[in-house]
Design a protein around this motif. Structure first.
Motif, mmCIF file in Angstrom:
data_model
loop_
_atom_site.group_PDB
_atom_site.id
_atom_site.type_symbol
_atom_site.label_atom_id
_atom_site.label_comp_id
_atom_site.label_asym_id
_atom_site.label_seq_id
_atom_site.Cartn_x
_atom_site.Cartn_y
_atom_site.Cartn_z
ATOM 1 N N ARG A 73 0.800 -1.391 -0.022
ATOM 2 C CA ARG A 73 0.001 -0.230 0.172
ATOM 3 C C ARG A 73 0.539 0.878 0.187
ATOM 4 N N ARG A 74 0.578 2.269 -0.650
ATOM 5 C CA ARG A 74 1.274 3.673 -0.703
ATOM 6 C C ARG A 74 0.345 4.213 -0.088
ATOM 7 N N ILE A 75 0.463 5.413 0.975
ATOM 8 C CA ILE A 75 -1.020 6.497 1.517
ATOM 9 C C ILE A 75 0.048 7.662 1.945
ATOM 10 N N PHE A 76 -0.988 9.047 1.570
ATOM 11 C CA PHE A 76 -0.117 9.781 1.912
ATOM 12 C C PHE A 76 -0.374 9.897 3.243
ATOM 13 N N MET A 77 0.026 11.139 4.501
ATOM 14 C CA MET A 77 -0.583 11.015 5.994
ATOM 15 C C MET A 77 0.122 12.226 5.916
ATOM 16 N N ILE A 78 -1.402 13.713 5.821
ATOM 17 C CA ILE A 78 -1.277 14.790 6.052
ATOM 18 C C ILE A 78 -0.570 15.421 8.269
ATOM 19 N N VAL A 79 -0.033 16.383 7.822
ATOM 20 C CA VAL A 79 1.790 16.565 8.999
ATOM 21 C C VAL A 79 0.907 17.694 9.399
ATOM 22 N N ASP A 80 0.520 17.676 10.272
ATOM 23 C CA ASP A 80 0.964 19.643 10.863
ATOM 24 C C ASP A 80 2.501 20.422 10.896
ATOM 25 N N ASN A 81 2.361 21.403 10.873
ATOM 26 C CA ASN A 81 4.637 21.669 11.059
ATOM 27 C C ASN A 81 4.403 21.978 12.054
ATOM 28 N N ARG A 82 4.231 21.235 13.551
ATOM 29 C CA ARG A 82 4.953 21.515 14.595
ATOM 30 C C ARG A 82 6.356 20.451 14.982
ATOM 31 N N GLN A 83 7.080 21.176 15.480
ATOM 32 C CA GLN A 83 8.632 20.308 15.834
ATOM 33 C C GLN A 83 8.492 19.044 16.405
ATOM 34 N N PRO A 84 7.840 18.481 16.462
ATOM 35 C CA PRO A 84 7.914 16.751 16.710
ATOM 36 C C PRO A 84 7.532 15.807 15.344
ATOM 37 N N HIS A 85 7.064 16.953 14.332
ATOM 38 C CA HIS A 85 6.678 16.051 13.386
ATOM 39 C C HIS A 85 7.897 16.924 12.217
ATOM 40 N N PRO A 86 9.281 16.024 11.969
ATOM 41 C CA PRO A 86 9.998 16.724 11.498
ATOM 42 C C PRO A 86 9.716 15.864 10.039
ATOM 43 N N HIS A 87 10.879 15.885 8.910
ATOM 44 C CA HIS A 87 10.798 15.343 7.464
ATOM 45 C C HIS A 87 11.414 14.442 7.968
ATOM 46 N N VAL A 88 11.173 12.700 7.500
ATOM 47 C CA VAL A 88 11.719 11.755 7.533
ATOM 48 C C VAL A 88 12.188 11.119 6.771
ATOM 49 N N PRO A 89 13.206 10.608 6.229
ATOM 50 C CA PRO A 89 14.150 10.182 4.723
ATOM 51 C C PRO A 89 13.706 8.643 4.900
ATOM 52 N N GLY A 90 13.741 8.275 3.982
ATOM 53 C CA GLY A 90 13.541 6.571 3.777
ATOM 54 C C GLY A 90 12.607 5.979 4.255
ATOM 55 N N LEU A 91 10.909 7.008 4.457
ATOM 56 C CA LEU A 91 10.000 5.873 3.639
ATOM 57 C C LEU A 91 9.444 5.214 2.261
ATOM 58 N N LYS A 92 9.011 4.327 2.601
ATOM 59 C CA LYS A 92 9.074 3.720 1.396
ATOM 60 C C LYS A 92 7.470 3.730 0.783
ATOM 61 N N SER A 93 6.835 3.543 1.784
ATOM 62 C CA SER A 93 5.416 3.558 1.524
ATOM 63 C C SER A 93 4.893 4.510 2.141
ATOM 64 N N ILE A 94 4.639 5.698 2.484
ATOM 65 C CA ILE A 94 4.008 6.689 3.300
ATOM 66 C C ILE A 94 5.002 8.165 2.197
ATOM 67 N N LYS A 95 3.930 9.219 2.228
ATOM 68 C CA LYS A 95 3.712 10.195 1.499
ATOM 69 C C LYS A 95 3.991 11.520 2.386
ATOM 70 N N LEU A 96 4.614 11.603 3.304
ATOM 71 C CA LEU A 96 4.530 13.432 4.025
ATOM 72 C C LEU A 96 3.910 14.184 3.250
ATOM 73 N N VAL A 97 2.586 15.063 3.554
ATOM 74 C CA VAL A 97 2.109 16.037 3.426
ATOM 75 C C VAL A 97 2.246 16.856 4.460
ATOM 76 N N PHE A 98 3.055 18.805 4.650
ATOM 77 C CA PHE A 98 3.050 19.221 5.572
ATOM 78 C C PHE A 98 2.108 20.106 4.965
ATOM 79 N N LEU A 99 1.319 20.141 6.424
ATOM 80 C CA LEU A 99 0.167 21.606 6.312
ATOM 81 C C LEU A 99 0.969 22.836 6.589
ATOM 82 N N PRO A 100 0.577 23.899 5.325
ATOM 83 C CA PRO A 100 1.554 25.652 5.477
ATOM 84 C C PRO A 100 1.831 25.746 7.335
ATOM 85 N N PRO A 101 2.987 26.324 7.487
ATOM 86 C CA PRO A 101 3.093 26.934 8.394
ATOM 87 C C PRO A 101 1.824 28.034 8.956
#
Length: 110
Positions: free
Chosen positions: A59-87
């Motif tokens: 499965r491949r999924i998009f995950m919408i994440v808020d733009n907070r400090q505990p939510h960093p960009h995470v390299p190396g994910l194969k099945s998840i695309k992180l979509v960050f909300l604007p600041p």
């Protein structure tokens, strides 16, 4: 896809051992720290765990994440695309957060 797939909730508590009255187990992931706050480490570990599950199920999924400090960009994910909300969009998204949290609590208590 019906949109009916659900991930187990990640519950962050203060106690190392779960303390739920009259409940032997819950279908949740549980982690703990002194303030019961999300940390980058918790987020990254949980994300890699979900990525493995999605990769195993092909499965491949998009995950919408808020733009907070505990939510960093995470390299190396194969099945998840992180979509960050604007600041600076908290005032717009906060009412939605309250509805989601209220709904989750309602279903949890049932």
């Amino acid at each position: 896809m019906s949109g009916s797939d659900k991930l187990p909730s990640l519950v962050i508590g203060k106690s190392i051992n779960r303390r739920f009255k009259n409940v032997k187990s819950l279908p949740t992931e549980y982690v703990a720290n002194k303030k019961a706050w999300m940390t980058s480490t918790f987020f990254i570990n949980w994300l890699h765990q979900v990525d493995k599950q999605m990769n195993k199920r092909k499965r491949r999924i998009f995950m919408i994440v808020d733009n907070r400090q505990p939510h960093p960009h995470v390299p190396g994910l194969k099945s998840i695309k992180l979509v960050f909300l604007p600041p600076n969009t908290t005032s717009v998204t906060q009412p939605m957060d309250q509805g989601v949290i209220r709904n989750l609590k309602l279903h949890y208590r049932k």
